[in-house]
Design a protein around this motif. Structure first.
Motif, PDB file in Angstrom:
ATOM      1  N   LEU A 147       0.823  -1.204   0.000  1.00 52.64           N
ATOM      2  CA  LEU A 147       0.000   0.000   0.000  1.00 52.64           C
ATOM      3  C   LEU A 147       0.862   1.261   0.000  1.00 52.64           C
ATOM      4  CD1 LEU A 147      -2.804  -1.027   2.522  1.00 52.64           C
ATOM      5  CD2 LEU A 147      -2.979  -0.858   0.033  1.00 52.64           C
ATOM      6  N   LEU A 148       1.895   1.275   0.827  1.00 50.18           N
ATOM      7  CA  LEU A 148       2.782   2.429   0.845  1.00 50.18           C
ATOM      8  C   LEU A 148       3.563   2.548  -0.456  1.00 50.18           C
ATOM      9  CD1 LEU A 148       4.139   2.201   4.500  1.00 50.18           C
ATOM     10  CD2 LEU A 148       2.368   3.720   3.613  1.00 50.18           C
ATOM     11  N   ALA A 149       3.874   1.415  -1.084  1.00 44.80           N
ATOM     12  CA  ALA A 149       4.567   1.465  -2.370  1.00 44.80           C
ATOM     13  C   ALA A 149       3.677   2.057  -3.454  1.00 44.80           C
ATOM     14  CB  ALA A 149       5.028   0.065  -2.773  1.00 44.80           C
ATOM     15  N   LEU A 150       2.390   1.781  -3.399  1.00 47.49           N
ATOM     16  CA  LEU A 150       1.482   2.373  -4.371  1.00 47.49           C
ATOM     17  C   LEU A 150       1.423   3.887  -4.212  1.00 47.49           C
ATOM     18  CD1 LEU A 150      -1.487  -0.170  -4.364  1.00 47.49           C
ATOM     19  CD2 LEU A 150       0.129   0.276  -6.217  1.00 47.49           C
ATOM     20  N   GLN A 151       1.382   4.346  -2.978  1.00 45.48           N
ATOM     21  CA  GLN A 151       1.372   5.788  -2.756  1.00 45.48           C
ATOM     22  C   GLN A 151       2.658   6.422  -3.283  1.00 45.48           C
ATOM     23  OE1 GLN A 151       3.306   7.543  -0.152  1.00 45.48           O
ATOM     24  NE2 GLN A 151       2.396   9.510  -0.706  1.00 45.48           N
ATOM     25  N   ALA A 152       3.792   5.784  -3.046  1.00 48.38           N
ATOM     26  CA  ALA A 152       5.058   6.312  -3.550  1.00 48.38           C
ATOM     27  C   ALA A 152       5.136   6.226  -5.072  1.00 48.38           C
ATOM     28  CB  ALA A 152       6.219   5.545  -2.916  1.00 48.38           C
ATOM     29  N   ALA A 153       4.557   5.174  -5.651  1.00 49.28           N
ATOM     30  CA  ALA A 153       4.575   5.045  -7.107  1.00 49.28           C
ATOM     31  C   ALA A 153       3.764   6.151  -7.770  1.00 49.28           C
ATOM     32  CB  ALA A 153       4.040   3.673  -7.509  1.00 49.28           C
ATOM     33  N   GLY A 154       2.623   6.473  -7.204  1.00 53.20           N
ATOM     34  CA  GLY A 154       1.848   7.573  -7.758  1.00 53.20           C
ATOM     35  C   GLY A 154       2.587   8.886  -7.666  1.00 53.20           C
ATOM     36  N   SER A 155       3.272   9.118  -6.557  1.00 52.45           N
ATOM     37  CA  SER A 155       4.040  10.345  -6.407  1.00 52.45           C
ATOM     38  C   SER A 155       5.194  10.399  -7.401  1.00 52.45           C
ATOM     39  CB  SER A 155       4.563  10.448  -4.973  1.00 52.45           C
ATOM     40  OG  SER A 155       5.352  11.596  -4.803  1.00 52.45           O
ATOM     41  N   GLY A 156       5.898   9.286  -7.560  1.00 50.18           N
ATOM     42  CA  GLY A 156       7.022   9.269  -8.488  1.00 50.18           C
ATOM     43  C   GLY A 156       6.598   9.455  -9.937  1.00 50.18           C
ATOM     44  N   ALA A 157       5.469   8.859 -10.313  1.00 52.58           N
ATOM     45  CA  ALA A 157       5.013   8.984 -11.703  1.00 52.58           C
ATOM     46  C   ALA A 157       4.654  10.427 -12.043  1.00 52.58           C
ATOM     47  CB  ALA A 157       3.809   8.071 -11.925  1.00 52.58           C
ATOM     48  N   THR A 158       3.924  11.088 -11.160  1.00 52.43           N
ATOM     49  CA  THR A 158       3.560  12.476 -11.439  1.00 52.43           C
ATOM     50  C   THR A 158       4.772  13.405 -11.351  1.00 52.43           C
ATOM     51  OG1 THR A 158       2.911  12.683  -9.117  1.00 52.43           O
ATOM     52  CG2 THR A 158       1.171  12.252 -10.719  1.00 52.43           C
ATOM     53  N   GLY A 159       5.736  13.066 -10.527  1.00 56.66           N
ATOM     54  CA  GLY A 159       6.958  13.869 -10.485  1.00 56.66           C
ATOM     55  C   GLY A 159       7.717  13.811 -11.794  1.00 56.66           C
ATOM     56  N   LEU A 160       7.787  12.611 -12.393  1.00 55.65           N
ATOM     57  CA  LEU A 160       8.453  12.483 -13.693  1.00 55.65           C
ATOM     58  C   LEU A 160       7.679  13.212 -14.784  1.00 55.65           C
ATOM     59  CD1 LEU A 160       9.539   8.735 -13.545  1.00 55.65           C
ATOM     60  CD2 LEU A 160      10.985  10.756 -13.269  1.00 55.65           C
ATOM     61  N   LEU A 161       6.366  13.117 -14.765  1.00 57.94           N
ATOM     62  CA  LEU A 161       5.557  13.811 -15.771  1.00 57.94           C
ATOM     63  C   LEU A 161       5.666  15.325 -15.611  1.00 57.94           C
ATOM     64  CD1 LEU A 161       2.335  11.578 -15.798  1.00 57.94           C
ATOM     65  CD2 LEU A 161       4.194  11.644 -17.485  1.00 57.94           C
ATOM     66  N   LEU A 162       5.703  15.791 -14.384  1.00 57.31           N
ATOM     67  CA  LEU A 162       5.823  17.226 -14.171  1.00 57.31           C
ATOM     68  C   LEU A 162       7.168  17.743 -14.665  1.00 57.31           C
ATOM     69  CD1 LEU A 162       4.376  19.694 -12.928  1.00 57.31           C
ATOM     70  CD2 LEU A 162       5.601  19.206 -10.804  1.00 57.31           C
ATOM     71  N   GLY A 163       8.195  16.918 -14.574  1.00 59.46           N
ATOM     72  CA  GLY A 163       9.499  17.345 -15.081  1.00 59.46           C
ATOM     73  C   GLY A 163       9.529  17.523 -16.585  1.00 59.46           C
ATOM     74  N   LEU A 164       8.606  16.894 -17.307  1.00 56.80           N
ATOM     75  CA  LEU A 164       8.539  17.052 -18.766  1.00 56.80           C
ATOM     76  C   LEU A 164       7.815  18.330 -19.183  1.00 56.80           C
ATOM     77  CD1 LEU A 164       7.664  13.367 -19.750  1.00 56.80           C
ATOM     78  CD2 LEU A 164       9.918  14.462 -19.727  1.00 56.80           C
ATOM     79  N   LEU A 165       7.080  18.940 -18.285  1.00 61.37           N
ATOM     80  CA  LEU A 165       6.338  20.154 -18.628  1.00 61.37           C
ATOM     81  C   LEU A 165       7.270  21.363 -18.640  1.00 61.37           C
ATOM     82  CD1 LEU A 165       3.110  19.673 -16.460  1.00 61.37           C
ATOM     83  CD2 LEU A 165       3.434  19.132 -18.891  1.00 61.37           C
ATOM     84  N   PRO A 166       6.961  22.356 -19.472  1.00 56.09           N
ATOM     85  CA  PRO A 166       7.775  23.584 -19.435  1.00 56.09           C
ATOM     86  C   PRO A 166       7.566  24.347 -18.143  1.00 56.09           C
ATOM     87  CG  PRO A 166       5.875  23.857 -20.876  1.00 56.09           C
ATOM     88  CD  PRO A 166       5.897  22.411 -20.484  1.00 56.09           C
ATOM     89  N   ALA A 167       8.498  25.213 -17.854  1.00 52.41           N
ATOM     90  CA  ALA A 167       8.407  26.003 -16.628  1.00 52.41           C
ATOM     91  C   ALA A 167       7.171  26.896 -16.675  1.00 52.41           C
ATOM     92  CB  ALA A 167       9.661  26.847 -16.450  1.00 52.41           C
TER      93      ALA A 167
END
Length: 306
Positions: free
Chosen positions: A160-180
């Protein structure tokens, strides 16, 4: 001339010998062994072999490591080392180095400036937001473990905690692809609002008692935490003078870690004293709502000044 005999030689046994005999007699009495209650056999950790060598029991970490599974520590070490190496290899995105002026004195702030990041306008509300966000992280872990323990599926806590961390990591990577963002403060407010909204899902899912719903809620709620951290750290960097950037980042990390400690303590108290284990999820939801209130108040104050 006749010499007197030495003490104790040629004399009949007196009181001293009698006392000595009594002491020996009492010492020779058999001692009845205490009844030993058999203990259930416990699975021995693989780390127990490491600390059987002479001298290694002196380490304070021995007791902690002996209770950790071998696979968990190995995977964590590999991921940490790989992540640090990949992060250090990113030369394109690292901030430019600021040359330090000659001499040993720190760069002085300009006239009318502020001597410390704590007095920079807009930075203290960010630190308070990081404090509340850290409370979200700390309390969410503790109440999740307490919840699964109370409902009898304790082995699922890590997943369960891994799922929460996985969701956070996925959106962090996607946010890094967006322009400033042109207005990073507005994006930060939107990210905090999303975190406060999505963290209302775990309490509702926990009230049903279904692990699948709780897993989906934690995965969804985790998607909002990394954007808050990424945009918040960007604001700290942009609002802190270049000569005091290390100090500003240190304050942000300190606020985050302090919030994690406070959230863990509050989550533990909630797990022990609230009437149900599902009610403990109100702690991270309240911390996220507090972060939103602080960010919204700071944004309103900045709008009035402009």
């Amino acid at each position: 001339m006749r010499q007197s005999p030495r003490p104790g030689v040629g004399r009949p046994p007196g009181r001293t010998a009698t006392v000595a005999d009594m002491i020996l007699l009492l010492a020779a009495r058999p001692v009845t062994p205490r009844t030993a209650h058999p203990r259930p056999a416990r699975r021995r950790s693989p780390y127990a072999r490491i600390f059987t060598a002479p001298g290694t029991r002196a380490f304070a970490a021995a007791g902690l490591l002996a209770r950790l599974p071998m696979g968990m520590l190995g995977v964590s070490a590999v991921l940490m080392i790989a992540g640090v190496l990949l992060f250090a290899a990113q030369r394109r995105t690292e901030p430019p180095a600021v040359p330090r002026p000659s001499g040993r004195t720190l760069p002085q702030p300009p006239a009318g400036g502020t001597p410390t990041p704590l007095r920079i306008r807009g930075l203290p509300p960010l630190l308070l937001t990081f404090l509340a966000t850290g409370a979200v992280f700390g309390s969410l872990e503790v109440v999740t473990i307490a919840y699964v323990d109370a409902h009898g599926f304790r082995p699922a806590a890590g997943a369960l905690l891994a799922l929460q961390a996985a969701g956070s990591g996925a959106t962090g990577l996607l946010l890094g692809l967006l322009p400033a963002a042109a207005r990073p403060a507005r994006r930060f407010l939107g990210c905090v609002a999303a975190m406060a909204a999505l963290l209302t899902l775990p309490p509702a899912a926990a009230a049903t008692g279904a692990p699948v719903l709780l897993a989906a809620a934690l995965l969804t709620a985790g998607t909002a935490t990394a954007p808050v951290m990424v945009t918040g750290m960007g604001l700290v960097q942009s609002r802190t003078p270049a000569g005091r950037l290390n100090e500003g980042m240190t304050l942000a990390v300190t606020a985050l870690l302090t919030g994690i400690a406070a959230g863990s303590a509050t989550g533990g108290w909630a797990a022990e004293h609230l009437p149900s284990s599902a009610a403990g999820y109100a702690v991270p939801a309240a911390a996220a709502a507090l972060a939103l209130a602080i960010t919204a108040a700071a944004a309103a104050a900045a709008a009035r000044r402009s």
